[in-house]
Design a protein around this motif. Structure first.
Motif, PDB file in Angstrom:
ATOM      1  N   ALA A  33       0.828  -1.212   0.000  1.00 12.61           N
ATOM      2  CA  ALA A  33       0.000   0.000   0.000  1.00 12.61           C
ATOM      3  C   ALA A  33       0.863   1.263   0.000  1.00 12.61           C
ATOM      4  O   ALA A  33       0.473   2.290  -0.558  1.00 12.61           O
ATOM      5  N   SER A  34       2.049   1.157   0.593  1.00 10.84           N
ATOM      6  CA  SER A  34       2.919   2.341   0.680  1.00 10.84           C
ATOM      7  C   SER A  34       3.520   2.730  -0.670  1.00 10.84           C
ATOM      8  O   SER A  34       3.982   3.863  -0.825  1.00 10.84           O
ATOM      9  N   ILE A  35       3.506   1.810  -1.633  1.00 18.92           N
ATOM     10  CA  ILE A  35       4.112   2.135  -2.937  1.00 18.92           C
ATOM     11  C   ILE A  35       3.116   1.966  -4.085  1.00 18.92           C
ATOM     12  O   ILE A  35       3.510   1.935  -5.244  1.00 18.92           O
ATOM     13  N   SER A  36       1.834   1.790  -3.758  1.00 20.52           N
ATOM     14  CA  SER A  36       0.829   1.654  -4.821  1.00 20.52           C
ATOM     15  C   SER A  36      -0.491   2.230  -4.320  1.00 20.52           C
ATOM     16  O   SER A  36      -0.594   2.689  -3.183  1.00 20.52           O
ATOM     17  N   ASP A  37      -1.496   2.179  -5.184  1.00 20.74           N
ATOM     18  CA  ASP A  37      -2.811   2.682  -4.787  1.00 20.74           C
ATOM     19  C   ASP A  37      -3.692   1.586  -4.197  1.00 20.74           C
ATOM     20  O   ASP A  37      -4.869   1.817  -3.927  1.00 20.74           O
ATOM     21  N   VAL A  38      -3.149   0.425  -4.017  1.00 20.23           N
ATOM     22  CA  VAL A  38      -3.944  -0.700  -3.510  1.00 20.23           C
ATOM     23  C   VAL A  38      -4.003  -0.625  -1.979  1.00 20.23           C
ATOM     24  O   VAL A  38      -2.986  -0.366  -1.322  1.00 20.23           O
ATOM     25  N   ALA A  39      -5.187  -0.839  -1.436  1.00 19.11           N
ATOM     26  CA  ALA A  39      -5.354  -0.771   0.022  1.00 19.11           C
ATOM     27  C   ALA A  39      -4.670  -1.960   0.701  1.00 19.11           C
ATOM     28  O   ALA A  39      -4.674  -3.073   0.175  1.00 19.11           O
ATOM     29  N   ALA A  40      -4.102  -1.704   1.859  1.00 19.62           N
ATOM     30  CA  ALA A  40      -3.392  -2.747   2.598  1.00 19.62           C
ATOM     31  C   ALA A  40      -4.298  -3.949   2.873  1.00 19.62           C
ATOM     32  O   ALA A  40      -3.878  -5.108   2.767  1.00 19.62           O
ATOM     33  N   GLU A  41      -5.557  -3.656   3.201  1.00 19.19           N
ATOM     34  CA  GLU A  41      -6.481  -4.746   3.520  1.00 19.19           C
ATOM     35  C   GLU A  41      -6.739  -5.619   2.291  1.00 19.19           C
ATOM     36  O   GLU A  41      -6.879  -6.849   2.408  1.00 19.19           O
ATOM     37  N   ALA A  42      -6.792  -5.001   1.134  1.00 19.62           N
ATOM     38  CA  ALA A  42      -7.039  -5.771  -0.084  1.00 19.62           C
ATOM     39  C   ALA A  42      -5.887  -6.752  -0.334  1.00 19.62           C
ATOM     40  O   ALA A  42      -6.093  -7.887  -0.788  1.00 19.62           O
ATOM     41  N   VAL A  43      -4.682  -6.306  -0.027  1.00 16.58           N
ATOM     42  CA  VAL A  43      -3.508  -7.160  -0.227  1.00 16.58           C
ATOM     43  C   VAL A  43      -3.537  -8.346   0.746  1.00 16.58           C
ATOM     44  O   VAL A  43      -3.412  -9.505   0.347  1.00 16.58           O
ATOM     45  N   SER A  44      -3.715  -8.018   2.014  1.00 14.15           N
ATOM     46  CA  SER A  44      -3.674  -9.096   3.012  1.00 14.15           C
ATOM     47  C   SER A  44      -4.840 -10.066   2.816  1.00 14.15           C
ATOM     48  O   SER A  44      -4.687 -11.288   2.954  1.00 14.15           O
ATOM     49  N   GLU A  45      -5.996  -9.519   2.463  1.00 13.76           N
ATOM     50  CA  GLU A  45      -7.150 -10.408   2.233  1.00 13.76           C
ATOM     51  C   GLU A  45      -6.960 -11.245   0.978  1.00 13.76           C
ATOM     52  O   GLU A  45      -7.344 -12.421   0.940  1.00 13.76           O
ATOM     53  N   GLY A  46      -6.365 -10.656  -0.042  1.00 13.22           N
ATOM     54  CA  GLY A  46      -6.094 -11.423  -1.265  1.00 13.22           C
ATOM     55  C   GLY A  46      -5.135 -12.570  -1.010  1.00 13.22           C
ATOM     56  O   GLY A  46      -5.327 -13.696  -1.510  1.00 13.22           O
ATOM     57  N   LEU A  47      -4.112 -12.309  -0.241  1.00 10.90           N
ATOM     58  CA  LEU A  47      -3.153 -13.371   0.089  1.00 10.90           C
ATOM     59  C   LEU A  47      -3.826 -14.470   0.915  1.00 10.90           C
ATOM     60  O   LEU A  47      -3.618 -15.660   0.679  1.00 10.90           O
ATOM     61  N   ALA A  48      -4.623 -14.030   1.897  1.00  7.56           N
ATOM     62  CA  ALA A  48      -5.284 -15.008   2.776  1.00  7.56           C
ATOM     63  C   ALA A  48      -6.288 -15.855   1.993  1.00  7.56           C
ATOM     64  O   ALA A  48      -6.399 -17.071   2.207  1.00  7.56           O
ATOM     65  N   GLU A  49      -6.988 -15.216   1.083  1.00  4.61           N
ATOM     66  CA  GLU A  49      -7.980 -15.952   0.293  1.00  4.61           C
ATOM     67  C   GLU A  49      -7.307 -17.017  -0.567  1.00  4.61           C
ATOM     68  O   GLU A  49      -7.752 -18.165  -0.630  1.00  4.61           O
ATOM     69  N   ARG A  50      -6.220 -16.644  -1.224  1.00  2.00           N
ATOM     70  CA  ARG A  50      -5.491 -17.613  -2.042  1.00  2.00           C
ATOM     71  C   ARG A  50      -4.943 -18.740  -1.167  1.00  2.00           C
ATOM     72  O   ARG A  50      -5.002 -19.918  -1.540  1.00  2.00           O
ATOM     73  N   GLU A  51      -4.437 -18.367  -0.010  1.00  2.00           N
ATOM     74  CA  GLU A  51      -3.837 -19.377   0.873  1.00  2.00           C
ATOM     75  C   GLU A  51      -4.888 -20.362   1.377  1.00  2.00           C
ATOM     76  O   GLU A  51      -4.588 -21.528   1.623  1.00  2.00           O
ATOM     77  N   SER A  52      -6.126 -19.882   1.497  1.00  2.00           N
ATOM     78  CA  SER A  52      -7.188 -20.756   1.998  1.00  2.00           C
ATOM     79  C   SER A  52      -7.571 -21.820   0.961  1.00  2.00           C
ATOM     80  O   SER A  52      -8.125 -22.863   1.307  1.00  2.00           O
ATOM     81  N   GLN A  53      -7.278 -21.543  -0.302  1.00  2.00           N
ATOM     82  CA  GLN A  53      -7.610 -22.518  -1.349  1.00  2.00           C
ATOM     83  C   GLN A  53      -6.645 -23.686  -1.332  1.00  2.00           C
ATOM     84  O   GLN A  53      -7.025 -24.839  -1.513  1.00  2.00           O
ATOM     85  N   CYS A  54      -5.381 -23.373  -1.150  1.00  2.00           N
ATOM     86  CA  CYS A  54      -4.339 -24.405  -1.170  1.00  2.00           C
ATOM     87  C   CYS A  54      -3.054 -23.759  -0.662  1.00  2.00           C
ATOM     88  O   CYS A  54      -2.716 -22.656  -1.082  1.00  2.00           O
ATOM     89  N   SER A  55      -2.384 -24.441   0.219  1.00  2.00           N
ATOM     90  CA  SER A  55      -1.168 -23.861   0.800  1.00  2.00           C
ATOM     91  C   SER A  55      -0.100 -23.615  -0.270  1.00  2.00           C
ATOM     92  O   SER A  55       0.067 -24.412  -1.194  1.00  2.00           O
TER      93      SER A  55
END
Lengths: 156, 113
Positions: A33-55
């Motif tokens: 988020a500090s170097i782009s326009d993407v919200a920090a929550e969107a990043v962490s949630e995106g990572l968590a969502e992908r991780e929930s599908q398969c490690s």
């Protein structure tokens, strides 16, 4: 494909304390988020969502746990790669198993093959002889950044 | 008038076993080969060992790694060189066998650039 152009010094991190996966994703979210326009929550949630599908934890190499988390983030102007070294370990796996090296990708949904190729590149880099040890042995963020660029370049 | 020869090549790679396919596919994706056809296959050695009783007594003498999947792709010469470099990086026991053939012309593919 070379990933060096997607690396940013701000996304090279050497942790001094043990954290868990959730805290790692929050940290990565703040950094992206500090170097782009993407919200920090969107990043962490995106990572968590992908991780929930398969490690995304890989098989250990030289007793070093590795994970390649990644997320597709609408609105991200260009892909980004992050590198995290955690000598004390990050409780990352579904069973809480520790990883010591994390290479993360943040891609754009409009370029799915680019995302696939970047992931393949990271898998190739960590499979390189001695590469994981060299990366995990980085003493600080600047060294980690330079070492990852060197590993990338070594594969042409 | 004869059509100009294509600058593309037909790449055929045969993975030695199931375990060696993952790193091979990873490398191909990395060098930009994102379009390919993968065919499950059996090597002649496996056929002889498993399906031809006449040769049953020789099974132990036959190599067990006799090809598990064939990967076929029409690609550019530049990428062929990148594939060669990647295969050199693979562990000797994981390296595929394969061939590169010149392509006279292509059908149904995007224009060459």
């Amino acid at each position: 494909m070379l990933i060096s152009s997607y690396l940013r010094p701000e996304l090279a991190i050497v942790l001094t304390e043990s954290i868990d996966r959730k805290a790692l994703f929050a940290t990565l979210g703040e950094r992206v988020a500090s170097i782009s326009d993407v919200a920090a929550e969107a990043v962490s949630e995106g990572l968590a969502e992908r991780e929930s599908q398969c490690s995304t934890v890989l098989e250990q190499i030289a007793d070093i746990g590795i994970a390649l988390p990644h997320a597709v983030l609408p609105g991200i102007p260009e892909p980004l790669v992050a590198a995290v070294v955690a000598p004390s370990g990050i409780a990352f796996g579904p069973d809480g198993s520790a990883v010591h090296l994390v290479l993360a990708i943040f891609g754009n949904p409009d370029s799915p093959w680019q995302h696939v190729r970047m992931l393949a590149r990271l898998a190739r880099i960590v499979a390189g002889k001695g590469a994981v040890g060299r990366l995990a042995g980085a003493g600080d963020a600047a060294e980690l950044f330079e070492r990852l660029k060197a590993e990338d370049a070594s594969h042409g | 008038m004869a059509e100009a020869p294509s600058s593309r090549c037909l790449l055929i790679l045969i993975a030695r076993n199931e375990e060696s396919f993952d790193p091979l596919a990873t490398g191909l994706l990395d060098v930009g080969i994102t379009g390919a056809t993968v065919v499950d296959s059996k090597g002649l050695g496996a056929i002889i060992r498993e399906e031809m009783p006449m040769f049953a007594g020789l099974a132990a003498l036959l190599p067990r790694e006799t090809g598990s999947r064939i990967l076929i792709s029409v690609t550019t010469r530049d990428r062929i060189e990148a594939v060669r470099a990647f295969i050199e990086e693979m562990k000797p026991g994981q390296r595929p066998i394969g061939a590169v053939l010149p392509v006279e012309s292509t059908l149904g593919l995007p224009d060459e650039s």
